[in-house]
Enzyme design. Structure first.
Site, PDB file in Angstrom:
ATOM      1  N   ARG A 106      38.579  43.535  31.719  1.00 16.83           N
ATOM      2  CA  ARG A 106      37.311  43.650  30.993  1.00 16.83           C
ATOM      3  C   ARG A 106      36.472  44.811  31.541  1.00 16.83           C
ATOM      4  O   ARG A 106      36.903  45.504  32.472  1.00 16.83           O
ATOM      5  CB  ARG A 106      36.545  42.331  31.071  1.00 16.83           C
ATOM      6  N   GLU A 116      34.639  45.601  33.762  1.00 18.24           N
ATOM      7  CA  GLU A 116      34.141  45.250  35.085  1.00 18.24           C
ATOM      8  C   GLU A 116      35.035  45.945  36.104  1.00 18.24           C
ATOM      9  O   GLU A 116      34.699  47.000  36.591  1.00 18.24           O
ATOM     10  CB  GLU A 116      34.131  43.726  35.258  1.00 18.24           C
ATOM     11  N   ASP A 133      35.065  38.319  46.224  1.00 20.80           N
ATOM     12  CA  ASP A 133      36.444  38.065  45.823  1.00 20.80           C
ATOM     13  C   ASP A 133      37.419  38.502  46.915  1.00 20.80           C
ATOM     14  O   ASP A 133      38.318  37.763  47.297  1.00 20.80           O
ATOM     15  CB  ASP A 133      36.755  38.780  44.496  1.00 20.80           C
ATOM     16  N   TRP A 140      28.933  37.260  49.660  1.00 18.76           N
ATOM     17  CA  TRP A 140      29.663  38.439  49.180  1.00 18.76           C
ATOM     18  C   TRP A 140      29.689  39.505  50.286  1.00 18.76           C
ATOM     19  O   TRP A 140      30.725  40.017  50.671  1.00 18.76           O
ATOM     20  CB  TRP A 140      29.009  38.960  47.892  1.00 18.76           C
ATOM     21  N   GLU A 151      40.185  33.191  36.233  1.00 19.23           N
ATOM     22  CA  GLU A 151      38.840  33.197  36.805  1.00 19.23           C
ATOM     23  C   GLU A 151      38.270  31.777  36.868  1.00 19.23           C
ATOM     24  O   GLU A 151      37.536  31.430  37.790  1.00 19.23           O
ATOM     25  CB  GLU A 151      37.941  34.061  35.908  1.00 19.23           C
TER      26      GLU A 151
HETATM   27  C1  BGC Z   1      33.041  38.867  38.808  1.00 15.04           C
HETATM   28  C2  BGC Z   1      33.346  38.083  40.027  1.00 15.04           C
HETATM   29  C3  BGC Z   1      32.259  38.286  40.972  1.00 15.04           C
HETATM   30  C4  BGC Z   1      31.076  37.680  40.343  1.00 15.04           C
HETATM   31  C5  BGC Z   1      29.954  37.654  41.281  1.00 15.04           C
HETATM   32  C6  BGC Z   1      31.819  38.307  38.195  1.00 15.04           C
HETATM   33  O1  BGC Z   1      31.465  38.921  37.036  1.00 15.04           O
HETATM   34  O2  BGC Z   1      34.099  38.941  37.946  1.00 15.04           O
HETATM   35  O3  BGC Z   1      34.575  37.819  40.366  1.00 15.04           O
HETATM   36  O4  BGC Z   1      32.491  37.931  42.273  1.00 15.04           O
HETATM   37  O5  BGC Z   1      30.778  38.250  39.097  1.00 15.04           O
HETATM   38  O6  BGC Z   1      28.814  37.627  40.925  1.00 15.04           O
END
Ligand code: BGC
Length: 995
Positions: free
Chosen positions: A575, A577, A584, A634, A867
């Site tokens: 996508r 992103e 992650d 994170w 996901e």
């Molecule tokens: C991502 C994630 C990420 C998360 C965090 C998402 O859109 O795909 O894997 O860690 O946002 O905010």
């Protein structure tokens, strides 16, 4: 690392580099516009109504004739327009002093008036400038430089989470009968600063017709991706060695005498280019001739074009592509020839076969086009091409003050070639090929007998619409909603040769299904291939067991790692992103370091994390690029990932390089995240301080418990790192802080009587009440915050939470042994259970097939990690999560580490990083559900093998192979430790069972 000389010049640095000698960044002055793929732009018209005819109304159009709206098969809006029937229209109605925004032909409603803005009193016959600043369907409307307001043009939804409408597409005007006007100027610019001009028409145009209404639309697209070339001759003497070093702003592919130099994709790879830019080095001796041709194709890559989920990040690093190289030919006699990129010796052409190449949008390849219009290349300066506005939580990309050009240490290469398994004609002329596997890469399509100019379209998706009432009219078609604003579409215009092959290499798609249109007969499946690309070239761990579903889970973890280790560790490959989300990689890092040799890859990533670390020390939620949300769970990636690398690979360099950044981060947390009143680690009390992301009970947790636990883990890593680096005073300081915070944790989050987790004062109303969910127990156990009897109590509570029925935040009842945890605590839950002697529970969780579990997606046909644990179900389809729903997200795959480290039992010894000594602690399934497991881990000493088999008499046979140069401590359940040396070892033991 080599020190590189940087010369900073006046306004912007003219960056010269020792390795590149006098090479210049070169490129083309011409911009490229492919209007059907451009969802962010600033369009303006300067117009004047005609006084003589008393005209008072004219309309300006964009988003016209979008091919997706002209075929019922290309949209889910239910429309199929003929020519000139679909567009966005800005209607200047001078008589009523209004500017009306219309959307025509985008939905089944046909003509929709979206908004009317008061224009204020207008001098009707004076020239006026009408503007739309449009970004992924949200537009600001301006008149004569004054913003009238904004409007959402996209019928799919507002923002970057949706298929993007409108694209710029065709532009023009509409006039009613008898209305007349003059267009003085039309201009299209990039949405993002420096607002480079993409299209300009300064020709005065008289428009309007006395007898009929006029709709006039043209395609403003022009140019193609730049191709650079240089010819050079060698001296007539034997060549000893020739090396080419090269890099690009954008991505490049170089060919020397018709052959590709190197075999990698997307060179030079992504980085925070204004801080660290990588270059490649190739030995090209064998490719040279007496006279030579060096050709270089450029694509947008991560420099320009689409980037991230935010449309405003288009052209993130700049709007001009460029290339820089130096070829050094050394002759046997010590003489040499040097060719560098210079505008004078190089030519550029703006008309080439690659009409457009974007990572997100796709590649458009016109095989009828010949490279033409060669002219002198230009020197590509940053000045005038860098975005100077923006920033916010992302670093200013025009700051080159600490710029470094470094040799690349990682690359992206071809990993595997897949062939389509079958094809379905889902609607007349719409052929959907199933690759049988979700993957990341590009297609390779062989075609025969096409006619010249025949145009094929390729679209890519991870899933199809299922046969459920909700999707009745879409059944079998590609589900593109979760690809969101990435166009993910390739176009090929055939040359008409007997056989032609299309294999784009300047885009990336995450997909299992390819839809091909533009052909009357399906291509044979053998001719539809998927080239799987990755920075992982081979796996270092193997696993196989008696449970085929677990074997598929293992394969799915591998595939998601392959797909998301592409230059940087990303969240997802499909996508809009595809970003280096820190949370992650933090949770997946232990699995990753076992699965493949990613030492250099993660070192490079730590460099990226440092590049976007803020001046006050905060580690980013996303790297490179910065920005995003997530917070402490994170940012901790900046501590946990180098630690994983050190333990797995034994190279202290990563910690030495990173230590200062880690220490600054801890200082940041200390000075920004604590509530002075309560002493709690609260972060910023905002939505973006994420907790157990996508956990089914996340709302029932006290997020500050997770923050505090991770902070304690970070402190523990800091303490150990400081000791390793002989920073004794630091180590003592971290040690004190660690003890203090552990006690704080117990005092605020645990009822020591019952061992239950309780709410802190973060939420006054719930203070002291039990939390008592799975995700609240995992971290204090994983990070050894609780010890002794208290620890035992927590283990019992965790087990009780797993063995009972639970209810999700949304009210769904889940059976016992459900996985209720999110990204953060899923990574640790199995290990914590095994450490507590409850591998029986870990195995039951692992082999649970009901929702929610790791195997539930497997039962639903998953070939990668999803996901969400219920991204798709046979009964509820996508469950309403059509847009944030990746089918290739490795985070839940963090259980991979447990399969290697505990099921097989190949575990590093933290006292001997890098496997100079290790632990063997296989844990056969005490419940007897899994009856055997075997596998391996490749280390720098060689392959370690481990297997176990439960025999019919309930005894267990173990077999191990230990490579030369290392040794292991064998820990079998209920047995005393044994030291094992290199060689093969077999044991049969009786082991107690537990149901
Ligand atoms: C991502 C994630 C990420 C998360 C965090 C998402 O859109 O795909 O894997 O860690 O946002 O905010």
């Amino acid at each position: 690392m080599k020190k590189i000389q940087i010369l900073l010049m006046t306004l912007l640095p003219c960056l010269c580099f020792a390795q590149f000698e006098d090479a210049k960044w070169i490129g083309s002055e011409q911009s490229v516009l492919y209007a059907d793929y451009l969802p962010q732009f600033r369009i303006s018209w300067t117009v004047q109504l005609d006084r003589a005819s008393k005209s008072d109304r004219l309309s300006l159009l964009f988003g016209g004739n979008d091919p997706r709206l002209m075929s019922r098969n290309m949209n889910i809006l239910g429309v199929e327009n003929g020519a000139d029937e679909s567009y966005v229209k800005l209607e200047l109605d001078a008589a009523s002093s209004l500017l009306n925004v219309w959307r025509i032909g985008y939905t089944t409603k046909g003509k929709e008036l979206l908004k009317s803005f008061e224009s204020g009193t207008l001098d009707t016959y004076a020239p006026h400038t009408v503007e739309a600043h449009c970004c992924l369907g949200s537009a600001d409307i301006l008149l004569d430089g004054r913003k009238l307001g904004d409007v959402v043009l996209n019928p799919m939804g507002k923002g970057g989470d949706y298929i993007a409408f409108p694209q710029l597409a065709q532009i023009g005007y509409e006039m009613e009968i008898g209305q007349r006007a003059v267009i003085h100027k039309v201009e299209v610019r990039n949405y993002r600063s420096p607002y480079g001009i993409l299209y300009e028409d300064k020709n005065l145009r008289k428009i309007g017709n006395r007898k009929k209404p006029v709709v006039y639309l043209i395609n403003p697209s022009h140019g193609a991706m730049p191709v650079l070339r240089c010819r050079f001759a060698l001296k007539q003497k034997p060549v000893k060695e020739a090396t080419l070093i090269a890099t690009a702003r954008g991505i490049y592919c170089a060919e020397l005498n018709g052959r590709q130099v190197g075999s990698e994709y997307y060179a030079p790879g992504v980085s925070q280019y204004n801080k660290t830019h990588y270059y490649q080095q190739y030995v090209v001796t064998a490719m040279l001739q007496e006279t030579n041709r060096l050709h270089v194709r450029l694509g947008e890559g991560w420099w320009a074009g689409s980037q991230t989920f935010s449309g405003g990040n288009w052209n993130y690093f700049g709007d001009q592509l460029a290339f820089m190289a130096r070829l050094l030919v050394r002759y046997e006699d010590g003489d040499s020839t040097v060719i560098t990129t210079q505008p004078d010796n190089w030519e550029v052409c703006d008309k080439s076969k690659v009409v457009y190449a974007s990572m997100f949008q796709g590649e458009v390849y016109d095989n009828t086009a010949a490279s033409s219009g060669w002219k002198k290349a230009c020197e590509a300066t940053l000045e005038g091409h860098l975005p100077t506005e923006g920033g916010g939580t992302q670093p200013q990309v025009c700051d080159y003050s600490s710029f470094r050009l470094l040799p690349a240490t990682t690359s992206v290469g071809l990993h595997t070639v897949l062939t389509a398994k079958n094809v379905d004609e889902v609607r007349p002329g719409v052929y959907v090929y199933d690759m049988g596997q979700n993957m990341a890469g590009v297609p390779r399509i062989k075609m025969h007998g096409l006619h010249r100019g025949q145009t094929l379209k390729f679209r890519f998706a991870e899933v199809l619409y299922p046969d459920l009432p909700e999707y009745e009219d879409k059944k079998g078609m590609l589900m593109l909603e979760n690809i969101r604003a990435a166009m993910a579409q390739d176009i090929y215009v055939a040359s008409g040769d007997t056989c032609e092959v299309f294999s784009p290499d300047m885009t990336l798609h995450g997909y299992r299904y390819i839809e091909i249109t533009g052909i009357s007969q399906p291509l044979p499946t053998a001719d539809v291939e998927g080239l799987v690309v990755s920075s992982v070239d081979h796996f270092t761990a193997g696993f196989e067991c008696s449970n085929p579903m677990v074997n598929r889970l293992w394969q799915n973890i591998r595939w998601s790692m392959l797909s998301n280790f592409i230059s940087i560790p990303t969240d997802c490959p499909q996508r809009n992103e595809r970003m280096g989300w820190s949370g992650d990689i933090s949770v997946f890092s232990r699995t990753a370091v076992n699965m493949a040799d990613v030492d250099e890859f993660l070192k490079k990533h730590m460099h990226a994390i440092r590049d976007v670390q803020t001046a006050d020390g905060r580690f980013p939620d996303i790297a490179p690029i910065g920005g995003g949300f997530g917070g402490l769970l994170w940012g901790s990636a900046g501590i946990t990932v180098p630690w994983e690398c050190w333990l797995q690979y034994g190279d202290l360099g990563i910690l030495a390089d990173h230590y200062e950044a880690m220490a600054r981060y801890i200082d940041y947390v200390d000075s920004h995240y604590f509530d002075p009143m309560t002493g709690l680690l609260v972060q910023q009390r905002q939505w973006g301080d994420l907790g157990d992301w996508l956990g089914l009970e996340d709302e029932k947790n006290d997020k500050t418990l997770l923050f505090e636990a991770y902070y304690i883990y970070d402190l523990d890593i800091m303490r150990q790192t400081a000791l390793l680096l002989n920073k004794t005073a630091d180590a003592e300081r971290y040690q004190r802080r660690l003890e203090e915070r552990k006690q704080f944790f117990i005092d605020h989050y645990i009822d020591t009587e019952t061992g239950m987790t309780v709410f802190s004062a973060f939420n006054q109303q719930r203070k002291g009440q039990p939390i008592d969910i799975q995700g609240s127990y995992v971290l204090p156990l994983a990070f050894n915050i609780v010890e002794g009897e208290l620890r035992q109590k927590l283990v019992e509570r965790l087990v009780a939470c797993i063995e009972r029925e639970n209810t999700t935040d949304r009210g769904v009842r889940c059976p016992p042994y459900s996985l209720m945890t999110g990204f953060i605590t899923t990574a640790w839950i199995s290990r914590v259970l095994s450490d507590a002697g409850r591998s029986d529970i870990a195995y039951r969780l692992l082999q649970q097939e009901d929702y929610p579990s790791w195997l539930y997606p497997v039962t639903q046909g998953a070939t990668t990690i999803w996901e969400r644990l219920d991204s798709y179900t046979h009964t509820a389809g996508f469950g309403g999560n059509n847009s944030m729903n990746s089918f290739n997200h490795y985070s839940f795959g963090a259980v991979g580490q447990w399969l290697i480290n505990r099921c097989l039992g190949i575990e590093r010894d933290e006292q001997h990083p890098g496997f100079s000594h290790f632990i063997l602690r296989p844990e056969p399934d005490p419940t007897g559900r899994m009856t055997h497991a075997r596998g391996y881990l490749d280390t720098r000493y060689g392959r370690i093998e481990s297997s176990w088999q439960i025999n019919s008499d309930s005894s267990v046979s173990f077999s191990f192979a230990i490579p030369v140069g290392t040794s292991a401590t064998l820990l079998l359940p209920g047995k005393a430790p044994t030291e094992l040396k290199q060689g093969n070892h077999q044991f049969t033991e009786s082991i107690s069972k537990r149901d």
